[in-house]
Design a protein around this motif. Structure first.
Motif, PDB file in Angstrom:
ATOM      1  N   LEU A 135      20.573  48.630 -60.562  1.00 31.39           N
ATOM      2  CA  LEU A 135      21.058  47.071 -60.574  1.00 31.39           C
ATOM      3  C   LEU A 135      20.188  46.288 -60.923  1.00 31.39           C
ATOM      4  O   LEU A 135      19.134  45.644 -61.168  1.00 31.39           O
ATOM      5  CB  LEU A 135      20.661  47.143 -58.883  1.00 31.39           C
ATOM      6  CG  LEU A 135      21.564  45.710 -58.252  1.00 31.39           C
ATOM      7  CD1 LEU A 135      22.700  44.770 -58.263  1.00 31.39           C
ATOM      8  CD2 LEU A 135      21.041  45.255 -56.940  1.00 31.39           C
ATOM      9  N   LEU A 136      21.296  45.111 -61.847  1.00 33.96           N
ATOM     10  CA  LEU A 136      20.608  44.694 -62.559  1.00 33.96           C
ATOM     11  C   LEU A 136      21.417  43.364 -62.493  1.00 33.96           C
ATOM     12  O   LEU A 136      22.207  42.817 -62.333  1.00 33.96           O
ATOM     13  CB  LEU A 136      21.003  44.750 -64.512  1.00 33.96           C
ATOM     14  CG  LEU A 136      20.309  45.815 -65.423  1.00 33.96           C
ATOM     15  CD1 LEU A 136      21.455  47.098 -64.428  1.00 33.96           C
ATOM     16  CD2 LEU A 136      20.475  45.340 -66.739  1.00 33.96           C
ATOM     17  N   VAL A 137      20.239  42.252 -61.276  1.00 35.33           N
ATOM     18  CA  VAL A 137      20.835  40.582 -60.991  1.00 35.33           C
ATOM     19  C   VAL A 137      20.024  39.362 -62.340  1.00 35.33           C
ATOM     20  O   VAL A 137      18.368  39.767 -62.354  1.00 35.33           O
ATOM     21  CB  VAL A 137      19.865  40.609 -59.644  1.00 35.33           C
ATOM     22  CG1 VAL A 137      19.960  39.251 -58.579  1.00 35.33           C
ATOM     23  CG2 VAL A 137      20.193  41.575 -58.687  1.00 35.33           C
ATOM     24  N   TRP A 176      11.484  46.488 -62.755  1.00 37.59           N
ATOM     25  CA  TRP A 176      10.981  45.696 -63.775  1.00 37.59           C
ATOM     26  C   TRP A 176      11.523  44.088 -63.319  1.00 37.59           C
ATOM     27  O   TRP A 176      12.721  43.696 -63.160  1.00 37.59           O
ATOM     28  CB  TRP A 176      11.650  46.061 -65.126  1.00 37.59           C
ATOM     29  CG  TRP A 176      11.821  46.038 -66.705  1.00 37.59           C
ATOM     30  CD1 TRP A 176      10.108  45.940 -66.583  1.00 37.59           C
ATOM     31  CD2 TRP A 176      11.745  45.127 -67.514  1.00 37.59           C
ATOM     32  NE1 TRP A 176       9.740  45.492 -68.369  1.00 37.59           N
ATOM     33  CE2 TRP A 176      10.817  44.774 -68.632  1.00 37.59           C
ATOM     34  CE3 TRP A 176      13.439  44.351 -66.469  1.00 37.59           C
ATOM     35  CZ2 TRP A 176      11.490  44.018 -69.403  1.00 37.59           C
ATOM     36  CZ3 TRP A 176      13.648  43.950 -67.898  1.00 37.59           C
ATOM     37  CH2 TRP A 176      12.627  43.061 -69.535  1.00 37.59           C
ATOM     38  N   SER A 177      10.539  43.223 -64.505  1.00 39.74           N
ATOM     39  CA  SER A 177      11.236  42.008 -64.153  1.00 39.74           C
ATOM     40  C   SER A 177      11.074  40.837 -65.525  1.00 39.74           C
ATOM     41  O   SER A 177      10.233  41.491 -66.307  1.00 39.74           O
ATOM     42  CB  SER A 177      10.778  41.143 -63.060  1.00 39.74           C
ATOM     43  OG  SER A 177      10.937  39.496 -63.202  1.00 39.74           O
ATOM     44  N   GLN A 178      11.818  40.467 -65.848  1.00 38.29           N
ATOM     45  CA  GLN A 178      11.242  39.992 -66.968  1.00 38.29           C
ATOM     46  C   GLN A 178      12.078  38.161 -67.044  1.00 38.29           C
ATOM     47  O   GLN A 178      12.921  38.094 -66.368  1.00 38.29           O
ATOM     48  CB  GLN A 178      12.875  40.017 -68.475  1.00 38.29           C
ATOM     49  CG  GLN A 178      12.670  39.317 -70.088  1.00 38.29           C
ATOM     50  CD  GLN A 178      13.445  39.611 -70.591  1.00 38.29           C
ATOM     51  OE1 GLN A 178      14.706  40.817 -70.729  1.00 38.29           O
ATOM     52  NE2 GLN A 178      13.409  39.661 -72.021  1.00 38.29           N
ATOM     53  N   ARG A 179      11.191  37.532 -67.231  1.00 37.69           N
ATOM     54  CA  ARG A 179      11.402  36.199 -67.769  1.00 37.69           C
ATOM     55  C   ARG A 179      11.840  35.498 -69.042  1.00 37.69           C
ATOM     56  O   ARG A 179      11.721  35.564 -69.935  1.00 37.69           O
ATOM     57  CB  ARG A 179      10.103  34.783 -67.088  1.00 37.69           C
ATOM     58  CG  ARG A 179      10.438  33.428 -67.345  1.00 37.69           C
ATOM     59  CD  ARG A 179       9.383  32.537 -66.659  1.00 37.69           C
ATOM     60  NE  ARG A 179       9.092  31.290 -66.840  1.00 37.69           N
ATOM     61  CZ  ARG A 179       8.457  30.507 -66.496  1.00 37.69           C
ATOM     62  NH1 ARG A 179       7.668  30.483 -66.119  1.00 37.69           N
ATOM     63  NH2 ARG A 179       9.676  29.357 -66.057  1.00 37.69           N
ATOM     64  N   ILE A 180      13.168  34.791 -68.593  1.00 32.90           N
ATOM     65  CA  ILE A 180      13.969  34.692 -70.589  1.00 32.90           C
ATOM     66  C   ILE A 180      14.123  33.343 -70.374  1.00 32.90           C
ATOM     67  O   ILE A 180      14.698  32.678 -69.551  1.00 32.90           O
ATOM     68  CB  ILE A 180      15.497  35.260 -70.324  1.00 32.90           C
ATOM     69  CG1 ILE A 180      15.280  36.805 -69.980  1.00 32.90           C
ATOM     70  CG2 ILE A 180      15.961  34.983 -71.427  1.00 32.90           C
ATOM     71  CD1 ILE A 180      16.069  37.473 -69.772  1.00 32.90           C
ATOM     72  N   ASP A 202      16.084  28.627 -68.186  1.00 34.90           N
ATOM     73  CA  ASP A 202      14.891  29.575 -67.327  1.00 34.90           C
ATOM     74  C   ASP A 202      15.429  30.606 -66.363  1.00 34.90           C
ATOM     75  O   ASP A 202      15.754  29.392 -64.798  1.00 34.90           O
ATOM     76  CB  ASP A 202      13.677  28.813 -67.098  1.00 34.90           C
ATOM     77  CG  ASP A 202      12.934  29.646 -66.675  1.00 34.90           C
ATOM     78  OD1 ASP A 202      12.697  30.774 -66.469  1.00 34.90           O
ATOM     79  OD2 ASP A 202      11.542  28.376 -66.036  1.00 34.90           O
ATOM     80  N   VAL A 203      15.746  31.838 -66.849  1.00 33.97           N
ATOM     81  CA  VAL A 203      16.159  32.598 -65.940  1.00 33.97           C
ATOM     82  C   VAL A 203      15.051  34.332 -65.427  1.00 33.97           C
ATOM     83  O   VAL A 203      14.215  34.059 -66.019  1.00 33.97           O
ATOM     84  CB  VAL A 203      17.570  32.902 -66.296  1.00 33.97           C
ATOM     85  CG1 VAL A 203      18.570  31.710 -66.441  1.00 33.97           C
ATOM     86  CG2 VAL A 203      17.690  33.839 -67.544  1.00 33.97           C
ATOM     87  N   GLN A 204      16.022  34.548 -64.739  1.00 36.33           N
ATOM     88  CA  GLN A 204      14.783  36.093 -64.660  1.00 36.33           C
ATOM     89  C   GLN A 204      16.148  36.679 -64.145  1.00 36.33           C
ATOM     90  O   GLN A 204      17.146  36.918 -63.449  1.00 36.33           O
ATOM     91  CB  GLN A 204      13.822  35.863 -62.624  1.00 36.33           C
ATOM     92  CG  GLN A 204      12.845  37.474 -62.941  1.00 36.33           C
ATOM     93  CD  GLN A 204      12.100  36.085 -63.490  1.00 36.33           C
ATOM     94  OE1 GLN A 204      12.133  35.221 -63.819  1.00 36.33           O
ATOM     95  NE2 GLN A 204      10.920  37.190 -63.714  1.00 36.33           N
ATOM     96  N   LEU A 205      15.582  38.044 -65.252  1.00 36.81           N
ATOM     97  CA  LEU A 205      15.808  38.951 -64.718  1.00 36.81           C
ATOM     98  C   LEU A 205      15.732  40.420 -64.035  1.00 36.81           C
ATOM     99  O   LEU A 205      14.343  40.790 -64.342  1.00 36.81           O
ATOM    100  CB  LEU A 205      16.414  39.986 -66.344  1.00 36.81           C
ATOM    101  CG  LEU A 205      16.953  41.570 -66.213  1.00 36.81           C
ATOM    102  CD1 LEU A 205      18.970  41.482 -65.697  1.00 36.81           C
ATOM    103  CD2 LEU A 205      17.538  41.951 -68.165  1.00 36.81           C
ATOM    104  N   SER A 206      15.958  40.662 -63.168  1.00 34.05           N
ATOM    105  CA  SER A 206      15.087  41.448 -62.428  1.00 34.05           C
ATOM    106  C   SER A 206      16.062  43.445 -61.863  1.00 34.05           C
ATOM    107  O   SER A 206      17.032  42.676 -61.923  1.00 34.05           O
ATOM    108  CB  SER A 206      14.902  40.926 -60.638  1.00 34.05           C
ATOM    109  OG  SER A 206      14.581  39.941 -60.361  1.00 34.05           O
TER     110      SER A 206
END
Length: 269
Positions: free
Chosen positions: A174-176, A216-220, A257-261
């Motif tokens: 699941l990619l949010v 996993w989490s990534q700030r973009i 500024d978004v977060q991919l969780s």
């Protein structure tokens, strides 16, 4: 190709049985029937769309804004994290932009877009030849069979963890994508746009506990140089279109500024 490649993923919204495609009609063995629209999508909502569903004007604004590449970093991140997926569902998909770009990058994958807006589903039906499009309400329950998705995308869209876990296969992803507090800060300040809750990411992680494990989490972050037309589209393509806001008179540099969780479906439900 339309809905043909993903018909086996669908479930009757009335009784939950499998659906089959006969020319331009979906049906289950108990006799419930749903006609495909001329554009190729099908409405499985079973009622009128809610008042806050995307309008024709909102869908057009979103298509222009996303088509101009302003949110390309989100596309790139989704593409990088879905390489092994073959069955991909995007919920609250709008125009189907993100799913279509993911399918472009993964030629062996097939996709299904769902959205509560008939106008959005109509646009998504034409977004990619390996993608079907369905009108459905994430909150009410997705008209999908259990375990059909290897990956499920949810980009700035409503979330239903129980349903997401049901339709995602064992080990599926699941990619949010959610906005961080500084997302579109300059536009929010100048135009008086809707705010962002500060604990959004924490609430997301809490809501997924038990159904999914966070892996996993990534700030973009990036900056967009928007002319007046693109800034107007940014305002009109989302919930701000339903609220009063300042007038767009010129362009603006706007920080994204978004977060991919990313979550993996828990082995036991």
């Amino acid at each position: 190709m339309g809905l043909a490649p993903v018909t086996s993923w669908l479930a009757c919204p009335t009784c939950g049985l499998a659906l089959s495609l006969d020319e331009r009609t979906l049906g289950c063995r108990t006799g419930h029937r749903f006609d495909l629209a001329r554009q190729g999508h099908v409405n499985l909502l079973g009622r009128a769309a809610p008042a806050n569903a995307d309008t024709t004007e909102m869908v057009a604004a979103r298509a222009r804004f996303l088509g101009a590449g302003h949110y390309q970093p989100i596309v790139d991140a989704l593409v990088a994290r879905t390489r092994s997926a073959r069955r991909i569902v995007e919920v609250g998909a709008g125009t189907g932009h993100y799913l279509a770009r993911v399918l472009d990058a993964h030629p062996a994958a097939t996709g299904l877009a769902t959205d509560v807006s008939p106008m959005a589903a109509r646009r998504a039906a034409k977004a990619h030849d390996r993608m079907g499009s369905v009108v459905a309400d994430t909150w009410a329950g997705l008209p999908l069979r259990s375990g059909v998705a290897d990956a499920l995308l949810c980009v700035f869209a409503p979330r239903n963890p129980v349903e997401f876990a049901r339709v995602t296969g064992p080990g599926g992803l699941l990619l949010v994508v959610t906005p961080n507090a500084g997302h579109l800060a300059q536009a929010r300040e100048r135009l008086g746009l809707l705010g962002i809750e500060g604990d959004k990411l924490a609430r997301l992680n809490r809501s997924m506990a038990g159904a999914f494990e966070a892996i996993w989490s990534q700030r973009i972050r990036w900056t967009m140089d928007l002319d007046a037309g693109s800034l107007q589209d940014l305002v009109q393509m989302g919930p701000n279109a339903f609220h009063e806001h300042g007038e767009v008179v010129d362009g603006l540099e706007v920080d994204a500024d978004v977060q991919l969780s990313i979550f993996r479906r828990a082995a036991r439900q």
